[in-house]
Enzyme design. Structure first.
Site, PDB file in Angstrom:
ATOM      1  N   THR A  40      37.318  36.598  33.039  1.00  0.00           N
ATOM      2  CA  THR A  40      36.409  35.535  33.435  1.00  0.00           C
ATOM      3  C   THR A  40      35.258  36.145  34.208  1.00  0.00           C
ATOM      4  O   THR A  40      35.438  37.073  34.995  1.00  0.00           O
ATOM      5  CB  THR A  40      37.149  34.438  34.228  1.00  0.00           C
ATOM      6  OG1 THR A  40      36.189  33.540  34.768  1.00  0.00           O
ATOM      7  CG2 THR A  40      38.024  34.987  35.308  1.00  0.00           C
ATOM      8  N   HIS A  41      34.052  35.630  33.934  1.00  0.00           N
ATOM      9  CA  HIS A  41      32.850  36.230  34.507  1.00  0.00           C
ATOM     10  C   HIS A  41      31.940  35.135  35.058  1.00  0.00           C
ATOM     11  O   HIS A  41      31.747  34.109  34.401  1.00  0.00           O
ATOM     12  CB  HIS A  41      32.125  37.045  33.430  1.00  0.00           C
ATOM     13  CG  HIS A  41      30.935  37.764  33.962  1.00  0.00           C
ATOM     14  ND1 HIS A  41      31.035  38.885  34.760  1.00  0.00           N
ATOM     15  CD2 HIS A  41      29.606  37.507  33.850  1.00  0.00           C
ATOM     16  CE1 HIS A  41      29.831  39.297  35.105  1.00  0.00           C
ATOM     17  NE2 HIS A  41      28.937  38.479  34.560  1.00  0.00           N
ATOM     18  N   GLY A  57      33.715  47.080  25.758  1.00  0.00           N
ATOM     19  CA  GLY A  57      32.417  47.035  26.420  1.00  0.00           C
ATOM     20  C   GLY A  57      32.491  46.381  27.789  1.00  0.00           C
ATOM     21  O   GLY A  57      33.563  46.004  28.264  1.00  0.00           O
TER      22      GLY A  57
HETATM   23  C1  GAR Z   1      35.173  35.437  40.088  1.00  0.00           C
HETATM   24  O1  GAR Z   1      33.930  34.798  40.201  1.00  0.00           O
HETATM   25  C2  GAR Z   1      35.200  36.326  38.868  1.00  0.00           C
HETATM   26  O2  GAR Z   1      34.485  35.851  37.775  1.00  0.00           O
HETATM   27  C3  GAR Z   1      34.541  37.556  39.403  1.00  0.00           C
HETATM   28  O3  GAR Z   1      35.147  37.724  40.663  1.00  0.00           O
HETATM   29  C4  GAR Z   1      35.413  36.442  41.211  1.00  0.00           C
HETATM   30  C5  GAR Z   1      36.832  36.436  41.709  1.00  0.00           C
HETATM   31  O4  GAR Z   1      37.059  35.352  42.546  1.00  0.00           O
HETATM   32  N1  GAR Z   1      34.757  38.667  38.516  1.00  0.00           N
HETATM   33  C6  GAR Z   1      33.762  39.469  38.140  1.00  0.00           C
HETATM   34  O5  GAR Z   1      32.640  39.398  38.570  1.00  0.00           O
HETATM   35  C7  GAR Z   1      34.167  40.520  37.112  1.00  0.00           C
HETATM   36  N2  GAR Z   1      33.027  41.150  36.579  1.00  0.00           N
HETATM   37  P1  GAR Z   1      38.481  35.145  43.258  1.00  0.00           P
HETATM   38  O6  GAR Z   1      38.916  36.493  43.838  1.00  0.00           O
HETATM   39  O7  GAR Z   1      38.214  34.124  44.312  1.00  0.00           O
HETATM   40  O8  GAR Z   1      39.446  34.664  42.216  1.00  0.00           O
END
Ligand code: GAR
Length: 210
Positions: A118-119, A153
């Protein structure tokens, strides 16, 4: 996953990978408490000890493991160890939920096609580790969250679903990211349920649901 897990007569086994606060993980823990959700989290793994995400797993009585990059001489050795850690739990689906490392070739050879990430932007815009910061700096008016199948990727795999989130004039990186995460949690819980209860396949970069 050519067949729906519902036909397995059991909940799908999820391994969730985290690196930080684990609010996405928490949304999955909460969803899995309902047997109708169709999945159970069998383990939570991290690349660093002492994070809130692991504490959330411990509170929910979910086994945890840590595989630090620093604990290995090479990235390939780390990839080998992480693959073994995850494989030991025999997951049906691996979920990267705020896991801030790229998995390597061995991990992908084992789990590609059944690992999602998830991004916090609308991919393919603003991939990488600072999505909300980059989107805000660019001046976009709408951004959002994307759940996709992991490939080799950087945030480039087949998109499973997305949610749009408007950017407010007074947003900071923190306020924007927090608002995205509200949408992201709902998105992740919904798509995971679909993946484990419906039949689906991928063709030409599109996920086809039956
Ligand atoms: C989320 O927004 C997720 O998409 C991001 O880290 C956060 C984790 O939140 N991941 C990335 O940016 C990966 N490239 P959390 O620790 O509160 O679940």
């Amino acid at each position: 996953m050519p067949e729906p897990f519902a036909t397995l007569g059991r909940a799908a086994r999820l391994v969730v990978l985290v690196s930080g606060t684990g609010t996405l993980l928490q949304s999955l823990i909460d969803a899995c408490s309902d047997p109708a959700y169709g999945a159970e989290i069998v383990a939570v793994g991290s690349d660093r000890p002492g994070i809130q995400g692991l504490e959330r797993a411990v509170r929910a009585d979910i086994p945890t493991f840590v595989e630090s990059l620093q604990g290995h001489a090479t990235r390939a050795e780390w990839d080998h160890a992480l693959t073994a850690d995850v494989a030991a739990y025999e997951p049906d689906l691996v979920i990267s939920a705020g896991f801030m490392k790229l998995v390597g070739p061995e991990f992908l050879a084992r789990f590609e096609g059944r690992m999602i990430n998830t991004h916090p932007t609308l991919l393919p815009s603003f991939p990488g580790t600072h999505g909300p910061r980059d989107a805000l700096a660019y001046g976009v008016k709408i951004t959002g969250a994307t759940v996709f199948l992991v490939d080799s990727g950087i945030d480039s795999g087949v998109i499973l679903d997305q949610r749009a989130v408007p950017v407010a004039e007074d947003d900071t990186v923190e306020t924007l990211h927090e608002r995205i995460k509200v949408a992201e949690r709902e998105l992740l819980v919904t798509i995971t349920h679909q993946l484990v209860t419906r039949s689906w396949r991928v063709a030409d970069r599109k996920v086809l649901w039956r």
